[in-house]
Each structure stands twice: as structure tokens, then as C-alpha cells.
Design a protein around this motif. Structure first.
Motif, PDB file in Angstrom:
ATOM      1  N   LEU A   1     -57.520  -6.573  22.738  1.00  0.00           N
ATOM      2  CA  LEU A   1     -56.793  -5.681  21.833  1.00  0.00           C
ATOM      3  C   LEU A   1     -56.190  -6.439  20.652  1.00  0.00           C
ATOM      4  O   LEU A   1     -55.767  -7.590  20.774  1.00  0.00           O
ATOM      5  CB  LEU A   1     -55.671  -4.976  22.598  1.00  0.00           C
ATOM      6  CG  LEU A   1     -56.102  -3.961  23.660  1.00  0.00           C
ATOM      7  CD1 LEU A   1     -54.869  -3.446  24.405  1.00  0.00           C
ATOM      8  CD2 LEU A   1     -56.880  -2.806  23.049  1.00  0.00           C
TER       9      LEU A   1
ATOM     10  N   GLN B   1     -52.571  -2.761  18.372  1.00  0.00           N
ATOM     11  CA  GLN B   1     -52.958  -1.854  19.458  1.00  0.00           C
ATOM     12  C   GLN B   1     -52.074  -2.083  20.683  1.00  0.00           C
ATOM     13  O   GLN B   1     -51.594  -1.138  21.305  1.00  0.00           O
ATOM     14  CB  GLN B   1     -54.439  -2.074  19.821  1.00  0.00           C
ATOM     15  CG  GLN B   1     -55.400  -1.600  18.728  1.00  0.00           C
ATOM     16  CD  GLN B   1     -56.841  -1.978  19.019  1.00  0.00           C
ATOM     17  OE1 GLN B   1     -57.141  -3.136  19.329  1.00  0.00           O
ATOM     18  NE2 GLN B   1     -57.747  -1.011  18.906  1.00  0.00           N
ATOM     19  N   GLU B   2     -51.848  -3.357  20.993  1.00  0.00           N
ATOM     20  CA  GLU B   2     -50.969  -3.687  22.126  1.00  0.00           C
ATOM     21  C   GLU B   2     -49.575  -3.108  21.916  1.00  0.00           C
ATOM     22  O   GLU B   2     -48.973  -2.551  22.835  1.00  0.00           O
ATOM     23  CB  GLU B   2     -50.854  -5.213  22.281  1.00  0.00           C
ATOM     24  CG  GLU B   2     -52.005  -5.827  23.038  1.00  0.00           C
ATOM     25  CD  GLU B   2     -51.866  -7.341  23.178  1.00  0.00           C
ATOM     26  OE1 GLU B   2     -51.005  -7.935  22.491  1.00  0.00           O
ATOM     27  OE2 GLU B   2     -52.632  -7.904  23.982  1.00  0.00           O
TER      28      GLU B   2
ATOM     29  N   LYS C   1     -47.433  -0.551  24.190  1.00  0.00           N
ATOM     30  CA  LYS C   1     -46.138  -0.952  24.745  1.00  0.00           C
ATOM     31  C   LYS C   1     -45.030   0.031  24.362  1.00  0.00           C
ATOM     32  O   LYS C   1     -44.189   0.380  25.185  1.00  0.00           O
ATOM     33  CB  LYS C   1     -45.804  -2.355  24.232  1.00  0.00           C
ATOM     34  CG  LYS C   1     -44.460  -2.892  24.703  1.00  0.00           C
ATOM     35  CD  LYS C   1     -44.214  -4.298  24.165  1.00  0.00           C
ATOM     36  CE  LYS C   1     -42.745  -4.657  24.313  1.00  0.00           C
ATOM     37  NZ  LYS C   1     -42.437  -5.916  23.606  1.00  0.00           N
TER      38      LYS C   1
END
Lengths: 316, 211
Positions: free
Chosen positions: B126, B130-131, B135
Motif C-alpha cells: 500500500l 492508502q494506509e 487507519k
């Protein structure tokens, strides 16, 4: 979308020749307005001439001490240019008040000037519109006209010009440079570039068919406090209800132009002379003879109050 | 080379109510009108690079960059929302700049380099943005998310390049990332679910990590 043929050109001469060969052809640069209208079949060119490779995408100083802005300079780059930010702040501010980051990355200087109105009846192909279909009538006169024009309007059309950038160009006394199909160039003062609707609202500028904008020239910097104040329904990414572009000098004199009120950026030189007497006097001069609809009569006091806020900011 | 898809061509023909639409042989940089009466298609050959991979294909001149990505290349991460440049779901990065892929023609991007959400990261690799969206729960339905992520990645580059915004107080001072700057610069990406506060958190985290 109607089918069309397409070609890329690499010089203004090629562009002019290509347009001359194809009656009804259109130039395409950023395309953000034209393609939108083509999807709705409001614009139906049979041929597109892609001018993105013309290398008209830079700013150069003029011998007079001003700047010559290439027609294909993107709105983002023009707003961010150090010389524009420093000496023509009202232009940076107007550009940054318009559209979204994505659109400013594509939209060009010339295309911004040539934007078509956002009148809802121009977009609604099931309704009469003299701009879209000359002679069919104006649905806005008895329709929803909150967004529409209050001055310089006609019985045929009350549309407004949607550009923020053009309002700043008007207050800066810019000049539009063009070349026609025969290679002849001309320089058109921005005041004369856009037309009032009259009984031919479908003719929006003084450009001749096939005439290509090559640059917009700014005169030498005039200093002063440069302010662009836009009033709209959302804090960002919305067209103006009204906007004020102003350049105010320390002695209180200056110039002012309005957006969102007319078929063109609205400036009355007599109103500039009233500016040092305050917002009420200047707004009255700017809007003398205004013919608002019941829906958009609020724009008149809104202009005066916004102008008052601008003058207060300029004195701060 | 990825060729045009027969199924897609048939569907498009049906949509315009046309009969058989023979495609012209591709001409570099120019196309001629089909001499037949009625609705016609005009095809052109173009070459461009998408997510680092070169493609040469024939497209109807009317094809938006968005439709080229989705219908011809089957990169369906990029979404079609309004198709009029108002929602930002179709945002991709072209030659380093974020744009609305619905409001530009595929044929205008000969030689162009396009990055879509698929090029930013993959499920097992990722992109930091995107992460961060995962999160901070920066989405609900997810439809606007690829556009939000492409837009935010390019937006942070615009700040690094010193491009001012409508809310930048001083046009001559360096730009600082504040919440109001971020919200203004992302106003071209609409989220109908209203996940904005989490989107702001996600982008802020990535921006702060980048320093």
C-alpha cells in the motif's frame, strides 16, 4: 457526445489553417468547459483542433514593464507565478478563488476568458435559451434567476459570465492578443473583449470565427492593496453570487470591477472616481440602471456590503 | 499492446443508437470523417503510459481519459461519479498533476504518463496515503476514495512546490499545511458519506510524516 474528428497542431499558423479547413471546428486546450458542454450536446463541433502543443505556456516581461501571459498558461501556474503574486495579487487571488485544484491544473488563461455561462437554462436542453438556440426565448426571465445577472441584461438574456480571473484581468486593464486565420494579429482591450447580450446573446466575445487568443498582456504594475472578495453559497468550489476585484491606493483612490452581476466582468470607470467616497457611492455608480429580478435583487445590497468590507480590508 | 475491446465498442455503438460503425484505420495525429450518413465513429491510435506500463490502442475520439482507463484498460479503481468535473471521483495524476479524467479526452494524452490508484499501491504494497485512509477510517462506501487518495497525494506535492491556495493568508510567504489549507485544497473531491474529518486526519498524518 456527437462524433468528431480531431487533430493536433504545433504552431498558431497550423491552428489557423486547420480551423479554416473545417467549418464549425473548435480549438481545444484544457477542455474542462468545452467537453462538459459537448457531453450535453450544447456544443457539437464536428472537428477539434488540439492547441496544447503551441508552446504558449509561459510568462515573459514586456518592453513596457508589464507581463505577457501565454494563452495556454494553466490557471495553477499563473496563480503561483512569483511575479503575479508580487505585482498582480488580485489576479492570483481571483484564480485561486475559482474552480478546484484539479480544474485549475488543466484550465488555461484563454479558455478561462472564453468560459460559457453557468445559467441553469443554458444547460437544460429541454428549455428555451436564446444563447443555446437563438430565437427560442429566455427561460430565466420568469424562472429561477438567483444566480443570474442584474446589470447590462437584455430581454433576450440575463446570463452572467462565470469567470473570476476575467474580473481581475478587467481591473488590471489587461489586453487580449490574437491571431486570425490570415496571420493578422490584433490587441483587444479586455473592456471590449466580452459583449453584452443584447439581442444576440449567443455571440459572447468580439473574436471572429477562427481567431486564436495567443496571450493576455498586463500593463506595468500599479501597486496598491489588491483584493479579490468572492461571495458564494459554499466556502469553496462554487461560482460567485457576486465578487469584487479592487486595487486601492494609500490615498483611497483606486479601481473596482465586479463578477457575477453581468454578461461580462463589470467595471464602470466613473465608479472608480467614487471609490474614495466610500462603498455606497461606488456601488451606486457601478449599478446605476441595474434591472434585477425579484430572485436576485439581493445582489445590489450584497455588492455594496462586500465593497465596504473590501475597502475596510484595504485600509487595515 | 492492449487493443480496444469489442464488447465495449458494441455497447458504445448501441448507446448512440447507431448501426454498424466501421472504424477507420488509425492516422497519426489526424482523423477523417466517415463518409457515411448517420452517426459515425472516428478512431485514432494513441500511445501512453499508465502506471509505468506502455499502451498503444485505438480509441473513439470521444473517449474520455476516464473511459479509456476503465473500459479499455480495465483499470476500474478510478471511479465515474458525475462525469462533469464536479465530484472528483475520477481524479488521476497526469504528468505529475492531478486532474479530472472525465473532462479530458484520451487522444489529448499522446505520450502522457498517467498514475491511477492501481499505480500508487497494491493490496500487498500500500501507498502511505492508502494506509493512512485505512487507519483513520477515511471513507464509508469507498466510492470517492481512489479519487481522494490520488488527489491528496498530488495536493501535497503542490504544497511542496509552494503553490498558494484561496486560504493562504500571505501570497509571498511559504505555504504551511493547516486544516483549512487542506480542506480548501481538497474541495474538488466530494464525499457523499461525509467522511471528511477522517480524510483530513489521514492526509495530515501523511503530510506530517513527509515533513
Amino acid at each position: 457526445m456527437k462524433a468528431f474528428t480531431y487533430e493536433r497542431v504545433s504552431s498558431p499558423a497550423q491552428a489557423a489553417a486547420a480551423i479554416a479547413r473545417h467549418p464549425g471546428a473548435k480549438f481545444i486546450a484544457g477542455g474542462t468547459n468545452l467537453l462538459d458542454l459537448m457531453k450535453l450536446q450544447i456544443e457539437t463541433p464536428a472537428h477539434l483542433v488540439d492547441i496544447n502543443s503551441l508552446k504558449l505556456d509561459r510568462i515573459e516581461p514586456t518592453p513596457e514593464g508589464g507581463l505577457r501571459i501565454g494563452a495556454l498558461m494553466r490557471n495553477t501556474d499563473l496563480a503561483a507565478d512569483e511575479r503575479i503574486r508580487r505585482d498582480y495579487g488580485v489576479l492570483s487571488r481571483a484564480l485561486l478563488a475559482g474552480a478546484s485544484g484539479q480544474l485549475r491544473n488543466r484550465a488555461t488563461t484563454a479558455g478561462n476568458l472564453l468560459q460559457r455561462t453557468r445559467c441553469p437554462y443554458f444547460y437544460d436542453t429541454s428549455q428555451p435559451c436564446n444563447k443555446r438556440e437563438p430565437g427560442s426565448g429566455c427561460s430565466a426571465l420568469d424562472g429561477v434567476s438567483r444566480q443570474l445577472g442584474i446589470i447590462g441584461v437584455s430581454e433576450a438574456c440575463i446570463a452572467t459570465h462565470p469567470s473570476d480571473m476575467a474580473v481581475a484581468m478587467r481591473v488590471l486593464d489587461a489586453t487580449v492578443e490574437t491571431v486570425d486565420a490570415g496571420g493578422a494579429t490584433r490587441a483587444i482591450p479586455i473592456a471590449e473583449f466580452h459583449r453584452l447580450p443584447g439581442d444576440t446573446p449567443h455571440i459572447e466575445t468580439v473574436l471572429e470565427p477562427g481567431e486564436l487568443i495567443t496571450a493576455v498582456t498586463l500593463p506595468p504594475p500599479v501597486g496598491g492593496k489588491q483584493i479579490y472578495r468572492k461571495v458564494r453559497d459554499r466556502a469553496s468550489y462554487a461560482f460567485a453570487l457576486i465578487s469584487v476585484a479592487a486595487i486601492v491606493q494609500q490615498d483611497g483612490t483606486g479601481r473596482v470591477a465586479l463578477g457575477g452581476v453581468a454578461h461580462k466582468p463589470w467595471r464602470i470607470e466613473a465608479a472608480d472616481a467614487e471609490l474614495s467616497r466610500g462603498a455606497k457611492a461606488a456601488a451606486e455608480a457601478l449599478l446605476a440602471g441595474a434591472k434585477p429580478t425579484p430572485d436576485n435583487a439581493f445582489k445590489r445590497p450584497l455588492v455594496e456590503r462586500t465593497l465596504a468590507a473590501v475597502l475596510t480590508e484595504a485600509r487595515a | 499492446m492492449v487493443g480496444s475491446d469489442d464488447v465495449d465498442l458494441n455497447r458504445r455503438d448501441l448507446m448512440v443508437g447507431a448501426g454498424a460503425c466501421a472504424a477507420l484505420p488509425a492516422l497519426p495525429g489526424a482523423a477523417m470523417a466517415q463518409p457515411e450518413s448517420g452517426e459515425r465513429t472516428v478512431e485514432l491510435q494513441i500511445s501512453l503510459k499508465v502506471n509505468g506500463q506502455s499502451h498503444t490502442l485505438n480509441v473513439d475520439t470521444r473517449t474520455s481519459l476516464l473511459d479509456l482507463l476503465r473500459e479499455n484498460l480495465h483499470l476500474t479503481g478510478t471511479k465515474k461519479g458525475c462525469d462533469h468535473g464536479q465530484c472528483g471521483a475520477c481524479t488521476v495524476i497526469v504528468d505529475g498533476r492531478r486532474i479530472n479524467s472525465c473532462l479530458t479526452l484520451a487522444v489529448m494524452h499522446e505520450g502522457g504518463e498517467i498514475t491511477t490508484i492501481e499505480g500508487l499501491g497494491q493490496p500487498d504494497n500500500l501507498h502511505p496515503m492508502q494506509e493512512a485512509f485505512i487507519k483513520h477510517d477515511g471513507y464509508q462506501c469507498g466510492y470517492c476514495t481512489p479519487g481522494q487518495i490520488c488527489s491528496s497525494v498530488a495536493m501535497l506535492e503542490e504544497i511542496k512546490a509552494g503553490i498558494p491556495s484561496h486560504v493562504t493568508a500571505d501570497l509571498l510567504a511559504p505555504v504551511h499545511l493547516t486544516e483549512s489549507e487542506l480542506r480548501e485544497r481538497m474541495s474538488g473531491n466530494i464525499c457523499r458519506c461525509g467522511a471528511y474529518s477522517n480524510i483530513v486526519e489521514a492526509i495530515t498524518e501523511v503530510a506530517e510524516r513527509q515533513g
